[in-house]
Structures are given as structure tokens and as C-alpha cells.
Design an enzyme around this catalytic site. Structure first.
Site, PDB file in Angstrom:
ATOM      1  N   LYS A 217      64.087 142.781  23.994  1.00 13.85           N
ATOM      2  CA  LYS A 217      63.674 141.253  23.395  1.00 13.85           C
ATOM      3  C   LYS A 217      62.541 141.143  23.990  1.00 13.85           C
ATOM      4  O   LYS A 217      61.903 140.984  23.898  1.00 13.85           O
ATOM      5  CB  LYS A 217      64.641 140.380  24.105  1.00 13.85           C
ATOM      6  N   CYS A 271      58.196 130.944  24.532  1.00  8.16           N
ATOM      7  CA  CYS A 271      58.729 132.691  24.279  1.00  8.16           C
ATOM      8  C   CYS A 271      57.492 133.410  24.394  1.00  8.16           C
ATOM      9  O   CYS A 271      57.271 134.404  25.418  1.00  8.16           O
ATOM     10  CB  CYS A 271      58.780 132.569  22.883  1.00  8.16           C
TER      11      CYS A 271
HETATM   12  N1  SAJ Z   1      49.042 133.807  17.389  1.00  9.13           N
HETATM   13  C1  SAJ Z   1      48.009 133.800  17.432  1.00  9.13           C
HETATM   14  N2  SAJ Z   1      47.787 134.443  16.948  1.00  9.13           N
HETATM   15  C2  SAJ Z   1      48.518 135.718  16.003  1.00  9.13           C
HETATM   16  C3  SAJ Z   1      49.775 135.424  16.051  1.00  9.13           C
HETATM   17  C4  SAJ Z   1      50.397 134.518  16.877  1.00  9.13           C
HETATM   18  O1  SAJ Z   1      46.906 133.469  17.992  1.00  9.13           O
HETATM   19  O2  SAJ Z   1      48.221 136.556  15.048  1.00  9.13           O
HETATM   20  C5  SAJ Z   1      49.540 132.741  18.599  1.00  9.13           C
HETATM   21  C6  SAJ Z   1      50.141 131.335  17.509  1.00  9.13           C
HETATM   22  O3  SAJ Z   1      49.058 130.590  17.536  1.00  9.13           O
HETATM   23  C7  SAJ Z   1      51.070 130.744  18.833  1.00  9.13           C
HETATM   24  C8  SAJ Z   1      51.890 131.883  19.565  1.00  9.13           C
HETATM   25  O4  SAJ Z   1      50.725 132.941  18.987  1.00  9.13           O
HETATM   26  O5  SAJ Z   1      50.523 129.976  19.575  1.00  9.13           O
HETATM   27  C9  SAJ Z   1      52.961 133.056  19.293  1.00  9.13           C
HETATM   28  O6  SAJ Z   1      53.641 132.148  18.215  1.00  9.13           O
HETATM   29  P1  SAJ Z   1      54.062 133.628  17.086  1.00  9.13           P
HETATM   30  O7  SAJ Z   1      53.740 132.812  15.652  1.00  9.13           O
HETATM   31  O8  SAJ Z   1      53.735 134.735  17.183  1.00  9.13           O
HETATM   32  O9  SAJ Z   1      55.394 133.332  17.378  1.00  9.13           O
HETATM   33  P2  SAJ Z   1      56.884 132.852  18.451  1.00  9.13           P
HETATM   34  O10 SAJ Z   1      56.372 132.493  19.660  1.00  9.13           O
HETATM   35  O11 SAJ Z   1      56.519 131.108  17.587  1.00  9.13           O
HETATM   36  O12 SAJ Z   1      57.984 133.541  18.336  1.00  9.13           O
HETATM   37  C10 SAJ Z   1      57.740 134.572  18.806  1.00  9.13           C
HETATM   38  C11 SAJ Z   1      58.274 135.810  17.291  1.00  9.13           C
HETATM   39  N3  SAJ Z   1      58.674 137.298  17.978  1.00  9.13           N
HETATM   40  C12 SAJ Z   1      58.212 138.104  17.670  1.00  9.13           C
HETATM   41  O13 SAJ Z   1      57.251 137.897  16.627  1.00  9.13           O
HETATM   42  C13 SAJ Z   1      57.670 139.712  18.140  1.00  9.13           C
HETATM   43  C14 SAJ Z   1      59.336 135.609  17.345  1.00  9.13           C
HETATM   44  O14 SAJ Z   1      59.904 136.462  15.961  1.00  9.13           O
HETATM   45  C15 SAJ Z   1      60.385 135.263  19.007  1.00  9.13           C
HETATM   46  O15 SAJ Z   1      62.200 134.819  18.103  1.00  9.13           O
HETATM   47  C16 SAJ Z   1      60.249 134.112  19.230  1.00  9.13           C
HETATM   48  O16 SAJ Z   1      59.245 134.949  19.558  1.00  9.13           O
HETATM   49  C17 SAJ Z   1      61.334 134.095  20.505  1.00  9.13           C
HETATM   50  O17 SAJ Z   1      61.457 132.890  20.357  1.00  9.13           O
HETATM   51  O18 SAJ Z   1      61.264 134.398  21.879  1.00  9.13           O
END
Ligand code: SAJ
Length: 422
Positions: A217, A271
Site C-alpha cells: 500500500k 494519503c
Molecule cells: N496530483 C497532481 N498531479 C497528478 C495527480 C495528482 O498534482 O497528475 C495531486 C492532486 O491534485 C492531489 C494529490 O496529487 O493534490 C493526490 O491526488 P490523487 O488523485 O493522486 O490521489 P488521492 O490522494 O485522492 O488518492 C490516493 C490514491 N492512490 C493512488 O492512486 C496510488 C487512492 O487509490 C488511495 O486509496 C488513496 O490515495 C489513499 O487513501 O491512500
């Protein structure tokens, strides 16, 4: 596929937050009676009234239906149950060390309810070794029972880790469709926990040991963090070289094996901005790239503030800041880079009005509420009054802003959604 009969029993879900409540609703929708427990009486009252205290697509309907049918109820007390699922926060402390206080408190509260025969499942994202700690804490509290770390062949209580992996904004879909990793302290612990997930998961249920599940994870979220850091570093490089990072990423992504993620104002949420530190804490000498990625992503809000200040240097008019959430189309402000940007900018520009727009909240969060130069305003007001407009979150409402509404303004688009207008 197994032809075994569906598992039946009662589940106690400890922690009715972003993971515990949707999981409770999913279980209840599949015929399992769920008794939720939360330390927050407001959360308990809301759930018992059939309301979802968080914004997540379809969750309100799922909770209302489950409560009306008598399949979901909530309490501030831990009930007796066949399965205990722990879904509490695992933040880090000031030094980036994991804080297991909530997991320990949840475990301690379960201990008196055990009679033998139960399964305890940790869903919270946790550093390696946490699941075995749960078994040890339970054994300390209940010397009359046998636990798997000491009695792997014939424990009275089975203990496993099944880390949540749902994406906010798609939680109810991903709960059902994603594959799940179930790590047991023993193979039979994994199997007993897997029976529960087979009730509502359509994805593959992959069995492993608890420490591997814990680490897998953390690897998932670190993988994403490192890849976002790569995109953010590219943004810094392109800014230095006066190149358009969005154009370059779009060109590079035409390669069949390249998929550069999106740069932005930083990485938020509880996360991805947190979990990589658990790996760094467990192996500080080895986890060099993971640490560097965290530092790169953490430096983004400061870089955005510097950019906004340089754009606003020639004027004393207000600055419009669009978005506070940690990503698009959700109400979650936890670890949000947008909130950090407003805090830093308010301190650096104490005499300038900052017009903050966040359609998903009615009030400024606690970090901003006492800042005299920060106002929560409507989108139209902010765009009319400000000279500098910074898009911090790509909410649908902001993506739809017409080009003429930005005409004559200095625009900083940290999410690359207004490229053709800037
Ligand atoms: N972000 C960027 N650029 C991107 C993608 C995301 O700057 O290309 C930023 C987003 O704006 C945000 C942050 O990253 O601030 C995180 O967003 P996210 O959509 O990547 O992820 P979370 O935090 O909403 O959810 C993640 C997910 N993990 C993965 O995709 C590996 C989710 O599946 C997990 O369950 C979750 O963390 C968790 O609870 O651990």
C-alpha cells in the site's frame, strides 16, 4: 471464483470517515449488518439520521438506504461483532514519524469485546509491522485469549491487514471494482478476512502476509508521489527554460510507454502527501528518491506563492485564488496545497485582500478564518475585483470560466486547464 457460501455475520467498523463510512455502506448494501463506531458524536448522529457527513458521490443515498433498512447503525461505543474493521487515521508526527495513536486506541477499545472466534482487520494505511502490533496490543489486554503472533496454528482471534485503495470522488465504485490485497498474520488470518471482502468486491482478492500488504500500500502511493514529483520537477525546469510544460508533457505522452502525470501546486490529501514518509521512516538510508520526491512536491506551494507575488508586484488590487480543496470536485481540504498557498500569501502580503473562491465549502477552514486579509467570495466577485487570478484547483466550475471573464487579468493556471486563455 469460489462457490463457497457468502460470509454472514455482523461487522463493527471503527471510524466512520472517508473509508469507514463508504465501506460500511457497501457492506450493508450487500446484506451485511454493520454497526459503525466513531468517537465523534456528530458523525454518529448524522449516520443514525441517514446522512453522510462527507461529500462523496452516491454516499448520501447509500447511507440513507442502509439506515432505513436497519442494516447500518452507529454508536460512540464499540459493539460486539464477528468482524472488527479498523478504519482510523494514520497521520505522521512533526518529525514525519508515523503516529499510530488512533490505531492503538481503536485496538484497545476492541479488546474487551472479544469472546474468541472474531477477525480483526486493519484497513488504515500503516507502516510495516503495525498489524503484528495490533495482535500484540490485543494479547496484552486479553491474556485469556490466543493471538496469531504467538499462536499461529490455533489463534482464538484472527488478525489481518487489508489496506484501503479507493480514490476520493470514486470511492463507492472503486470499493467494489478494485482488486484487494489481504495480508494475514497467518495464511488462515488472510483467508478469514478475505471472506468478508468477497461479499462486496468484484475485483481479485489477493492473499499475502501482513507486512507485504502494509508495504504494498505504501508503495502504491509512493509510486504516484514520485511520478507527480517528476512532473513538478519538469514544471520547474520548463519555467527556467521558458518552455510550456503542458505542451511538452502532451508531446512526450504520445510515446506508447510514457505517461507523465500532471504538474500542479503541490500534492495534498491525507494519503499521498503522508504515506511515503512511512517508507522513509522505516528505511531512511535507502529511501532517497522517495524522500526527494516528497521534498519536491512539498516545495510547490512556496513556488506558486513566489510566482503570484511577482505577478502582483505592480498593483495593490486584490488577488483572486480559485479553489481550496486538495483536488478537483471534492470538499476535502486536508493537507491541501491550496490552503497552504493562501496561508503563505496572506502572511507575505498582509495589506492585500485575498479573495478565495471554494464552491464546495460554506466557511473558511480554521487555518484561514482568522486571517484579516482573506475573504471567502463568490466566483463572479473575485473575477471582477482582482487583477491577478490564480487557479489552484481545477474544479468543474472553474474549468468552465469563459475566456472573456479573464480578459485583461494576469492569470496563473497551476493546473493547466486554461492554457488556451492564458
Ligand atoms: N496530483 C497532481 N498531479 C497528478 C495527480 C495528482 O498534482 O497528475 C495531486 C492532486 O491534485 C492531489 C494529490 O496529487 O493534490 C493526490 O491526488 P490523487 O488523485 O493522486 O490521489 P488521492 O490522494 O485522492 O488518492 C490516493 C490514491 N492512490 C493512488 O492512486 C496510488 C487512492 O487509490 C488511495 O486509496 C488513496 O490515495 C489513499 O487513501 O491512500
Amino acid at each position: 471464483m469460489t462457490n463457497a457460501p457468502q460470509w454472514t455475520g455482523e461487522i463493527a467498523v471503527i471510524g466512520l470517515g472517508y473509508i469507514g463510512l463508504p465501506t460500511s455502506a457497501a457492506l450493508a448494501m450487500h446484506g451485511v449488518r454493520v454497526k459503525g463506531m466513531d468517537v465523534n458524536p456528530d458523525t454518529v448522529a448524522a449516520v443514525n439520521a441517514g446522512l453522510a457527513p462527507i461529500v462523496e458521490p452516491d454516499l448520501d443515498v447509500a447511507v440513507a438506504g442502509a439506515v432505513v433498512r436497519g442494516m447500518l447503525s452507529a454508536s460512540t461505543e464499540v459493539p460486539q461483532a464477528d468482524v472488527f474493521m479498523i478504519a482510523v487515521p494514520t497521520p505522521f508526527k512533526g518529525d514525519h514519524e508515523p503516529n499510530l495513536a488512533y490505531v492503538e486506541a481503536a485496538t484497545t477499545s476492541i479488546a474487551p469485546k472479544l469472546r474468541g472466534g472474531e477477525v480483526v482487520i486493519l484497513e488504515s494505511t500503516s507502516p510495516p509491522g503495525t498489524t503484528v502490533k495490533i495482535s500484540q496490543w490485543l494479547a496484552e489486554a486479553r491474556p485469556d485469549l490466543k493471538f496469531p503472533h504467538e499462536h499461529p496454528a490455533n489463534p482464538d482471534v484472527h488478525v489481518a491487514h487489508c489496506p484501503e485503495r479507493v480514490l476520493p470522488g470514486r470511492i463507492l465504485i472503486e470499493l467494489v471494482e478494485n482488486d484487494r490485497v489481504v495480508g494475514g498474520l497467518t495464511p488462515s488470518c488472510a483467508e478469514r478476512a478475505a471472506e468478508v471482502y468477497r461479499v462486496f468486491c468484484k475485483g481479485e482478492i489477493v492473499l499475502t502476509d501482513a507486512a507485504s500488504a502494509e508495504m504494498a500500500k505504501l508503495v502504491e502511493n509512493s509510486f504516484r508521489d514520485v511520478n507527480i514529483a517528476f512532473a513538478n520537477e519538469l514544471a520547474q525546469i520548463c519555467e527556467h527554460l521558458a518552455l510550456d510544460v503542458w505542451e511538452i508533457i502532451s508531446l512526450a505522452n504520445h510515446h506508447p510507454r510514457v505517461n507523465v502525470l500532471k504538474p500542479g501546486p503541490g500534492v495534498g490529501g491525507h494519503c499521498i502527501a503522508v504515506d511515503p514518509w512511512f517508507i522513509v521512516a522505516a528505511a531512511p538510508e535507502q529511501a532517497r528518491l522517495i524522500r526527494r520526491a516528497r521534498e519536491t512536491n512539498d516545495s510547490r506551494p512556496g513556488a506558486v506563492v513566489d510566482k503570484i507575488r511577482s505577478m502582483a508586484a505592480g498593483t495593490d488590487k486584490p488577488i483572486a485564488l480559485l479553489g481550496l480543496a486538495f483536488k478537483a470536485d471534492i470538499d476535502d481540504l486536508r493537507e491541501s496545497p491550496a490552503v497552504q498557498i493562501v496561508v503563505k500569501l496572506a502572511a507575505a502580503e498582509p495589506d492585500r485582500r485575498l479573495l478565495v473562491v471554494e464552491p464546495h465549502v460554506d466557511f473558511l477552514p480554521r487555518q484561514l478564518v482568522d486571517l484579516p486579509n482573506v475573504e471567502l467570495t463568490a466566483l463572479g466577485t473575485a473575477l471582477t475585483e482582482a487583477d491577478v487570478v490564480a487557479l489552484l484547483v481545477d474544479h468543474r466550475r472553474f474549468r468552465e470560466v469563459p475566456a472573456h471573464a479573464l480578459a485583461g487579468r494576469s492569470v496563473l493556471d497551476t493546473r493547466g486547464v486554461w492554457r488556451e486563455r492564458v
